[in-house]
Design a protein around this motif. Structure first.
Motif, short mmCIF file in Angstrom:
data_model
loop_
_atom_site.label_atom_id
_atom_site.label_comp_id
_atom_site.label_asym_id
_atom_site.label_seq_id
_atom_site.Cartn_x
_atom_site.Cartn_y
_atom_site.Cartn_z
N MET A 72 41.77 58.17 -4.30
CA MET A 72 41.49 57.16 -5.43
C MET A 72 40.84 56.22 -5.01
O MET A 72 40.96 55.30 -3.90
CB MET A 72 43.36 56.80 -5.99
N ARG A 73 39.82 55.67 -6.12
CA ARG A 73 39.01 54.52 -4.94
C ARG A 73 39.58 53.06 -5.76
O ARG A 73 40.14 52.93 -6.60
CB ARG A 73 38.11 54.42 -6.06
N ALA A 74 39.23 52.26 -4.43
CA ALA A 74 40.07 51.00 -5.11
C ALA A 74 39.48 50.25 -5.88
O ALA A 74 38.13 50.43 -5.87
CB ALA A 74 40.28 49.79 -3.75
N VAL A 75 39.65 49.82 -6.28
CA VAL A 75 39.38 48.68 -8.06
C VAL A 75 39.42 46.77 -7.35
O VAL A 75 40.93 46.75 -7.60
CB VAL A 75 39.92 48.69 -8.95
N THR A 76 38.66 46.03 -7.22
CA THR A 76 38.35 44.76 -7.20
C THR A 76 38.35 43.80 -8.52
O THR A 76 38.85 43.02 -8.96
CB THR A 76 38.56 44.56 -6.20
N HIS A 77 37.33 44.52 -8.62
CA HIS A 77 36.52 44.18 -9.99
C HIS A 77 35.96 44.75 -10.92
O HIS A 77 35.34 46.05 -10.12
CB HIS A 77 35.20 43.17 -9.54
N VAL A 78 35.62 45.10 -11.75
CA VAL A 78 35.09 45.42 -12.73
C VAL A 78 34.13 44.71 -13.29
O VAL A 78 35.00 43.89 -14.52
CB VAL A 78 36.48 46.34 -13.91
N SER A 79 33.01 44.95 -13.75
CA SER A 79 32.13 43.99 -14.92
C SER A 79 30.92 44.54 -15.46
O SER A 79 30.77 46.37 -14.44
CB SER A 79 31.42 43.30 -13.56
N GLY A 80 30.27 44.70 -15.75
CA GLY A 80 29.79 45.79 -16.75
C GLY A 80 29.96 45.10 -18.70
O GLY A 80 30.07 44.68 -18.78
N ALA A 81 28.61 45.89 -18.70
CA ALA A 81 29.35 46.46 -20.58
C ALA A 81 30.38 46.85 -21.29
O ALA A 81 31.05 47.26 -20.13
CB ALA A 81 28.19 46.96 -20.97
N ALA A 82 31.00 46.33 -22.39
CA ALA A 82 32.39 46.64 -22.69
C ALA A 82 31.88 47.65 -23.94
O ALA A 82 31.53 47.34 -24.83
CB ALA A 82 33.18 45.86 -22.77
N TYR A 83 32.64 48.92 -24.37
CA TYR A 83 32.47 49.46 -25.67
C TYR A 83 33.42 48.54 -26.60
O TYR A 83 33.55 48.18 -26.32
CB TYR A 83 33.60 50.80 -25.65
N PRO A 84 32.68 47.85 -27.27
CA PRO A 84 33.51 46.23 -28.32
C PRO A 84 34.55 47.78 -30.08
O PRO A 84 33.83 47.65 -30.79
CB PRO A 84 32.38 45.35 -28.42
N TRP A 85 35.46 47.90 -29.19
CA TRP A 85 35.64 49.00 -29.95
C TRP A 85 36.75 48.41 -30.80
O TRP A 85 36.39 48.59 -32.53
CB TRP A 85 36.17 50.14 -29.40
N GLY A 86 37.76 47.71 -30.62
CA GLY A 86 38.83 46.90 -31.28
C GLY A 86 40.16 47.98 -32.32
O GLY A 86 41.35 47.58 -32.66
N ALA A 87 39.51 49.25 -32.02
CA ALA A 87 40.40 50.74 -32.51
C ALA A 87 42.01 49.94 -32.29
O ALA A 87 42.02 50.35 -30.93
CB ALA A 87 40.37 51.96 -32.51
N LYS A 88 43.12 50.50 -33.11
CA LYS A 88 44.43 50.61 -33.16
C LYS A 88 44.63 51.87 -33.00
O LYS A 88 44.52 52.38 -33.48
CB LYS A 88 45.28 49.36 -34.10
N ASN A 89 45.89 51.48 -32.62
CA ASN A 89 46.43 53.20 -32.24
C ASN A 89 46.05 54.11 -31.67
O ASN A 89 46.76 55.62 -32.50
CB ASN A 89 47.25 53.29 -33.32
N VAL A 90 44.93 54.12 -30.77
CA VAL A 90 44.80 55.10 -30.67
C VAL A 90 44.93 55.48 -29.41
O VAL A 90 45.95 55.50 -29.12
CB VAL A 90 43.23 54.56 -29.44
N ASP A 91 45.69 57.31 -30.33
CA ASP A 91 46.74 58.24 -29.65
C ASP A 91 45.35 59.46 -28.12
O ASP A 91 44.66 59.58 -28.51
CB ASP A 91 47.46 59.15 -30.27
N THR A 92 46.36 60.32 -27.66
CA THR A 92 46.03 59.95 -26.83
C THR A 92 45.07 61.63 -27.31
O THR A 92 43.98 62.00 -25.95
CB THR A 92 46.43 61.30 -25.82
N ASP A 93 45.42 61.92 -28.19
CA ASP A 93 43.99 63.20 -28.75
C ASP A 93 43.58 62.58 -29.47
O ASP A 93 42.43 63.56 -29.20
CB ASP A 93 45.05 63.98 -30.35
N VAL A 94 43.14 61.23 -29.67
CA VAL A 94 41.71 61.09 -29.54
C VAL A 94 40.97 60.84 -28.33
O VAL A 94 39.02 60.93 -28.27
CB VAL A 94 41.91 59.44 -30.56
N ILE A 95 41.83 59.90 -27.69
CA ILE A 95 40.87 60.02 -26.19
C ILE A 95 40.58 61.64 -26.29
O ILE A 95 38.93 61.54 -25.63
CB ILE A 95 41.85 59.65 -25.34
N ILE A 96 40.88 62.41 -25.75
CA ILE A 96 40.68 63.96 -25.28
C ILE A 96 41.25 64.51 -26.78
O ILE A 96 42.96 65.03 -26.08
CB ILE A 96 40.85 64.17 -23.89
N PRO A 97 41.06 65.42 -27.13
CA PRO A 97 41.65 66.52 -27.76
C PRO A 97 42.02 67.67 -27.24
O PRO A 97 41.92 68.28 -26.28
CB PRO A 97 39.97 66.86 -29.01
#
Length: 209
Positions: free
Chosen positions: A1-26
């Protein structure tokens, strides 16, 4: 697993609530046991809607998702985290997460950042045209407009993310201690190595089932 200390960049401005795992990957994408290739199926149903945020070229390859409450609810499929990693996501910012998804996220190098809804609303607005930074060293989310949102994360999970340690990595980090213990255990209980000594005779296979 890669190490993560900073994450910077564009962001998906989604804001959706109750996103279940079937929405993330059917579910029909779960036939594979590989961690690669699932990014193509990530948010498939969302991408079926014209003008969706995930197909907007402004956010192509964005490493951050800004989402709503209860992100990752539903099943325990680790494929959801695999799909996000495969599409390049390194952090998800939301008011809350499913416990199982949060654990799977950390195991796969994704930072689950919990912030209040007011901060999410602000980040959704900023992410329309500006980058966002998640900093695990200072434990803050910042924007070019001098927004600064502190967040908390379990110290053990933070360490795992910053050092790139999954379960295998954590075990290997204890390699010397494990080897020393095994050597001492064989001296004290030789039968666990497949043989036992009684009255000077070696009994092959003692302790085996």
């Amino acid at each position: 697993m890669r190490a993560v200390t900073h994450v910077s960049g564009a962001a998906y401005p989604w804001g959706a609530k109750n996103v279940d795992t079937d929405v993330i990957i059917p579910a029909h994408w779960l036939k594979t046991i590989s961690r690669t290739g699932l990014g193509c199926g990530a948010f498939e149903t969302v991408r079926g809607v014209p003008g969706n945020v995930f197909d907007d070229p402004r956010y192509a390859g964005a490493p951050i998702i800004v989402a709503g409450d209860n992100f990752g609810c539903g099943s325990s499929r680790e494929h959801a985290a695999w799909a996000l990693v495969d599409m390049g996501v390194q952090a998800v910012i939301a008011p809350s997460f499913s416990d199982i998804f949060s654990g799977n996220a950390v195991k796969n190098g994704i930072v689950p950042v919990v912030l209040p809804q007011e901060a999410i609303d602000r980040l959704v607005a900023v992410a329309q045209d500006q980058p966002i930074t998640v900093d695990l060293e200072t434990m803050t989310v910042t924007t070019p407009y001098q927004d600064r949102f502190p967040f908390t994360l379990d110290p053990f999970r933070r360490r795992c993310l910053m050092e790139g340690l999954d379960e295998i990595g954590l075990t290997l980090a204890q390699d010397t201690a494990i080897s020393n213990y095994e050597a001492a255990a064989i001296q004290l209980r030789p039968w666990i190595a497949g043989e036992s000594r009684y009255e000077g005779h070696v009994v092959e296979g003692a302790g085996r089932t």
